[in-house]
Design an enzyme around this catalytic site. Structure first.
Site, PDB file in Angstrom:
ATOM      1  N   GLU A  33      33.571  47.062  43.194  1.00  0.00           N
ATOM      2  CA  GLU A  33      34.892  47.690  43.095  1.00  0.00           C
ATOM      3  C   GLU A  33      35.344  48.235  44.444  1.00  0.00           C
ATOM      4  O   GLU A  33      34.576  48.860  45.169  1.00  0.00           O
ATOM      5  CB  GLU A  33      34.831  48.832  42.078  1.00  0.00           C
ATOM      6  CG  GLU A  33      36.037  48.904  41.183  1.00  0.00           C
ATOM      7  CD  GLU A  33      36.155  47.696  40.286  1.00  0.00           C
ATOM      8  OE1 GLU A  33      37.020  46.835  40.574  1.00  0.00           O
ATOM      9  OE2 GLU A  33      35.398  47.593  39.315  1.00  0.00           O
ATOM     10  N   THR A  35      35.885  46.679  47.041  1.00  0.00           N
ATOM     11  CA  THR A  35      35.255  45.949  48.143  1.00  0.00           C
ATOM     12  C   THR A  35      36.114  44.777  48.603  1.00  0.00           C
ATOM     13  O   THR A  35      35.920  44.270  49.709  1.00  0.00           O
ATOM     14  CB  THR A  35      33.878  45.402  47.726  1.00  0.00           C
ATOM     15  OG1 THR A  35      34.018  44.680  46.500  1.00  0.00           O
ATOM     16  CG2 THR A  35      32.875  46.534  47.527  1.00  0.00           C
ATOM     17  N   GLY A 124      48.527  49.271  31.822  1.00  0.00           N
ATOM     18  CA  GLY A 124      47.850  50.236  32.671  1.00  0.00           C
ATOM     19  C   GLY A 124      46.360  50.371  32.427  1.00  0.00           C
ATOM     20  O   GLY A 124      45.760  51.374  32.773  1.00  0.00           O
ATOM     21  N   GLU A 162      51.810  41.071  45.448  1.00  0.00           N
ATOM     22  CA  GLU A 162      51.387  42.467  45.307  1.00  0.00           C
ATOM     23  C   GLU A 162      51.601  43.233  46.612  1.00  0.00           C
ATOM     24  O   GLU A 162      52.148  44.332  46.625  1.00  0.00           O
ATOM     25  CB  GLU A 162      49.894  42.528  44.935  1.00  0.00           C
ATOM     26  CG  GLU A 162      49.572  41.964  43.581  1.00  0.00           C
ATOM     27  CD  GLU A 162      49.566  43.001  42.475  1.00  0.00           C
ATOM     28  OE1 GLU A 162      49.653  44.202  42.779  1.00  0.00           O
ATOM     29  OE2 GLU A 162      49.478  42.595  41.307  1.00  0.00           O
ATOM     30  N   ASP A 174      41.699  40.296  41.944  1.00  0.00           N
ATOM     31  CA  ASP A 174      42.353  40.065  40.655  1.00  0.00           C
ATOM     32  C   ASP A 174      42.936  38.663  40.553  1.00  0.00           C
ATOM     33  O   ASP A 174      42.725  37.947  39.572  1.00  0.00           O
ATOM     34  CB  ASP A 174      43.466  41.098  40.426  1.00  0.00           C
ATOM     35  CG  ASP A 174      42.931  42.502  40.266  1.00  0.00           C
ATOM     36  OD1 ASP A 174      41.697  42.663  40.149  1.00  0.00           O
ATOM     37  OD2 ASP A 174      43.738  43.445  40.287  1.00  0.00           O
TER      38      ASP A 174
END
Length: 391
Positions: A33, A35, A124, A162, A174
């Site tokens: 996470e 990273t 969310g 994004e 993602d």
């Protein structure tokens, strides 16, 4: 979600039959996470919760888009020749961003389309609903216009949407997971080189349980971008003594040798998480390949502690879920997953203990936090693609 129901809802909205149906999964990150934007290792897999899209080509240059999840927003209309970000265009800015950058790469698209979207990812929840929508759009546009653009390019354009269109300085985790996934596997991805290995997720005696804190997180409005800036600042100080281009290139030993050059304790802890988490992810993937599930769970737990203490992206609700899970029988490991500041945790739980696990963790959470958590069994999925009739 049934294909027949999706087609029915498209017809109710647009008054004629839809032509093609697509599905784009959500994702969980088993470990690794924060990273991805630090050039480190990640280990995600796609899940069967995701985003469906029904589409039919138009003859003009308009896109008419409607989400079954946001009926109060109504149909949003935009022109494919005017794809500027507009706040009032709501969720379709993800669609517009992808279409803008695709057109920059392949040229102007010949016509628009009507689009009905329905998502099964809770809002969310840190299960990557935004990347799911981006790659859904990318695959729809690719297939609808028969474009010569690679899947990896679509993944990169999702990240660009994004970063540049929506202003969130996230990494490629993602979009890569959503775009490149294979059912039954997780991907050990080196985000520095984009080399990856598909690792079987073979858990015949266990389930991956998603624990949703029901605490919505808004990454653009959170400290997510701040974490990236802090890591970049720490890297700059380390680069005075070490020749690296990212924190992910550092070994734990090298970091410990030179961490004294980082003068601020907060920056040091942010960098330590990035370095140790990447190395931990590599070891965790090896443990899973070797069938050493208990060792994999140990690395999951260590990851959560680092996210809580060094990276400080947990909140009371997510920290409670993970630490409550550790106390339950049959739990191999548990950790926060996703960007943090809310969202979900995951746990690997023995099949026979799942029911009591959900009851016990859920009741303790409700008593302490004051609202109920939600629990889902995660099943792996393929990456974004057209949903053909025989599936």
């Amino acid at each position: 979600m049934e294909r027949k129901q999706l087609m029915k809802e498209f017809k109710e909205r647009f008054n004629y039959e839809g032509e093609r149906v697509f599905f784009s999964p959500g994702r969980i990150n088993l470990i690794g996470e924060h990273t991805d934007y630090n050039g480190g290792k990640v280990f995600p897999c796609a899940i069967t919760m995701g985003t469906y899209g029904v589409v039919k080509a138009r003859k003009d240059n308009k896109v008419h888009a409607y989400s079954g999840n946001f009926p109060e927003v109504d149909t949003i209309v935009f022109n494919i020749q005017d794809l500027a970000f507009k706040k009032e265009d709501n969720w379709t800015n993800y669609v517009k961003g992808m279409m803008k950058y695709i057109q920059e790469q392949v040229g102007e698209l010949p016509h628009g389309f009507d689009l009905y979207v329905y998502g099964t990812i809770p809002n969310g929840a840190s299960l990557s609903s935004s990347a799911s929508l981006e790659l859904l759009t990318g695959v729809i546009v690719h297939d609808l216009y028969n474009l010569d653009i690679s899947r990896l390019d679509l993944v990169k354009l999702g990240m660009r949407t994004e970063n540049e269109f929506l202003g969130l300085n996230s990494g490629i985790l993602d979009q890569f997971a959503v775009g490149m996934a294979v059912k039954g596997y997780a991907m050990l991805l080196d985000t520095n080189t984009l080399s990856y290995e598909q690792v079987p997720v073979d858990l015949p005696h266990h389930k991956i349980v998603i624990m949703n804190s029901m605490t919505r997180r808004e990454l653009v409005d959170s400290e997510y971008n701040t974490r990236r800036e802090q890591c970049e600042a720490a890297l700059e100080q380390l680069q005075e003594v070490v020749d690296v281009s990212s924190l992910g290139e550092l070994t734990e030993e090298t970091f410990e040798k030179y961490k004294h050059v980082i003068k601020d304790d907060v920056l040091m802890r942010r960098a330590r998480h990035a370095v140790y988490e990447s190395a931990r992810t590599d070891r965790a993937a090896e443990a899973l390949k070797a069938g050493e599930l208990d060792l994999f769970g140990k690395y999951m737990n260590e990851s959560h502690i680092s996210l809580d203490e060094d990276y400080e992206v947990t909140i009371e609700a997510t920290d409670l879920l993970a630490r409550s899970a550790w106390k339950e029988p049959g739990v191999i490991g548990a950790r926060m997953t996703g960007g943090g500041f809310g969202g979900c945790c995951i746990a690997i739980v023995e099949n026979d203990e799942v029911k009591s696990f959900v009851e016990n963790v859920g009741s303790g959470f409700n008593e302490k936090i004051g609202h109920e958590a939600e629990f889902y069994i995660a099943e792996t999925a393929d990456g974004a693609k057209e949903w053909v009739d025989n599936e």
